[in-house]
Motif scaffolding. Structure first.
Motif, PDB file in Angstrom:
ATOM      1  N   LEU A  77       0.706  -1.452   0.089  1.00  0.00           N
ATOM      2  CA  LEU A  77       0.014   0.233   0.218  1.00  0.00           C
ATOM      3  C   LEU A  77       0.766   1.011   0.084  1.00  0.00           C
ATOM      4  CD1 LEU A  77      -2.518  -1.229   2.745  1.00  0.00           C
ATOM      5  CD2 LEU A  77      -3.587  -1.184   0.634  1.00  0.00           C
ATOM      6  N   GLU A  81      -3.352   5.377   0.077  1.00  0.00           N
ATOM      7  CA  GLU A  81      -3.714   3.897   0.462  1.00  0.00           C
ATOM      8  C   GLU A  81      -3.676   3.544   1.859  1.00  0.00           C
ATOM      9  OE1 GLU A  81      -2.409   2.330  -4.178  1.00  0.00           O
ATOM     10  OE2 GLU A  81      -1.747   1.534  -2.451  1.00  0.00           O
ATOM     11  N   ALA A  85      -7.109   3.210   3.888  1.00  0.00           N
ATOM     12  CA  ALA A  85      -7.368   1.871   3.989  1.00  0.00           C
ATOM     13  C   ALA A  85      -7.635   1.235   5.614  1.00  0.00           C
ATOM     14  CB  ALA A  85      -6.163   0.866   3.574  1.00  0.00           C
ATOM     15  N   LEU A 141     -12.704   1.651   4.050  1.00  0.00           N
ATOM     16  CA  LEU A 141     -11.867   2.024   3.446  1.00  0.00           C
ATOM     17  C   LEU A 141     -12.937   3.920   3.784  1.00  0.00           C
ATOM     18  CD1 LEU A 141     -11.536   2.649  -0.268  1.00  0.00           C
ATOM     19  CD2 LEU A 141     -10.208   1.740   1.693  1.00  0.00           C
ATOM     20  N   MET A 148      -7.728   3.350  -7.380  1.00  0.00           N
ATOM     21  CA  MET A 148      -6.754   2.593  -6.541  1.00  0.00           C
ATOM     22  C   MET A 148      -6.255   1.247  -7.733  1.00  0.00           C
ATOM     23  SD  MET A 148      -7.683   2.104  -2.891  1.00  0.00           S
ATOM     24  CE  MET A 148      -7.230   3.136  -1.558  1.00  0.00           C
ATOM     25  N   ILE A 150      -3.587  -1.429  -6.591  1.00  0.00           N
ATOM     26  CA  ILE A 150      -2.731  -2.127  -4.911  1.00  0.00           C
ATOM     27  C   ILE A 150      -2.057  -3.869  -5.967  1.00  0.00           C
ATOM     28  CG2 ILE A 150      -3.144  -3.108  -3.153  1.00  0.00           C
ATOM     29  CD1 ILE A 150      -5.012  -1.458  -1.928  1.00  0.00           C
TER      30      ILE A 150
END
Lengths: 163, 151
Positions: A77, A81, A85, A141, A148, A150
């Motif tokens: 991440l 992020e 998260a 989130l 995003m 990831i």
């Protein structure tokens, strides 16, 4: 006579049975999603390597493969992020197999790379052989994000019969 | 030439039917409230299957203030998963013939049990969700209401 038949049967059985061996394969995922809002969200990636592609370098055939497990799942991440998260849940689904959980993490520890806590007794061989195989990352989130992507690195353990 | 004509005719007559089928199936997509009013579930689609997730809980936290977790999951290693965001409804497929969403499961976090699930659309804003074990005769039905956008 009976002893001889038993002995011959045992020899035949031993000749037919093959030992199980393990092959470790690393797989990179890029799980993507857009228009993400505070709360429950989903990122996904269509599987790009079926079972044959995964094992071809090792010179194996799909008939040899007994099962495919997961020994490690790392998620990377970036700082933005990471800041929103709250939890992660990695799953897999395909057209003819139900969605199953591979690993989870809640809350997220410090650091850019986190290790998911893996589910017990995973076998994703039926998924890798099926059409519509999709990797799914559910994440909660605490804020919004336009999009995003990831990265995840997974270690697959292929259990196969030696010829 | 006749083959081309046949293909064109097939495309002409089959496309609206397929589109209608897809539109009917997608009526399940949305945010729904079970009859007890204690949660909202968002149903969406991955591939050709439908999934429902908890997106709101009336009581999201335990008495000590920590978020509620899936503490009854039969797989101990997954018990730290938060209930908010949890995918409790899985793998439903729309059966055009009977106009039902079938072959999926619904998970009850209160006891960690997964039931077979079928859903029937009563009207555009109400669905009948039945969870059952084995045959659909033995189970429980709940009516869920679609959450409407505030105007």
């Amino acid at each position: 006579m009976r002893k001889i038949i038993f002995f011959l049967g045992f020899i035949a059985l031993a000749a037919c049975s093959a030992d199980l061996a393990q092959l470790e394969v690393e797989k990179n995922l890029m799980l993507q999603g857009e228009m993400l809002f505070e709360g429950a969200n989903t990122l996904s990636m269509d599987n790009d390597q079926d079972l044959i592609t995964l094992i071809e370098e090792a010179g194996l055939t799909t008939d040899q493969v007994e099962s495919v497990g997961i020994s490690e799942a790392k998620i990377t991440l970036n700082s933005s992020e990471k800041s929103i998260a709250e939890s992660l849940l990695l799953q897999i689904v395909s057209d003819n197999n139900e969605l199953i959980t591979l690993g989870t993490l809640n809350p997220l520890p410090e650091g850019a790379i986190v290790d998911l806590k893996l589910a017990e007794e995973i076998d994703i061989k039926p998924y890798l052989e099926d059409s519509g195989c999709t990797w799914v990352l559910d994440l909660n989130l605490s804020g919004d994000a336009n999009e995003m992507a990831i990265k995840s690195k997974i270690k697959l353990v292929v259990n196969y019969k030696e010829n | 030439m006749s083959r081309l004509l046949a293909v064109l005719l097939f495309a002409l007559f089959s496309s609206p039917a397929l589109m209608a089928q897809s539109q009917d199936a997608d009526k399940l997509i949305g945010v729904w409230q079970p009859s007890d009013g204690r949660s909202y579930l968002k149903i969406d689609k991955i591939g050709n299957k439908f999934y429902g997730r908890v997106v709101w809980l009336k009581e999201p936290n335990e008495e000590d203030g920590s978020p509620k977790l899936d503490k009854n999951n039969p797989d101990e290693s997954l018990r730290s998963t938060p209930l908010k965001g949890y995918r409790v409804m899985k793998d439903l497929v729309y059966d055009e013939e009977v106009k039902l969403w079938l072959y999926g499961t619904i998970y009850d976090p209160k006891n960690g049990t997964t039931y077979n699930c079928k859903i029937e659309l009563m009207d555009d804003n109400k669905i009948e969700v039945r969870g059952f074990v084995g045959t659909a005769v033995f189970g429980r039905t709940d009516v869920w209401t679609r959450l409407q956008k505030k105007k």
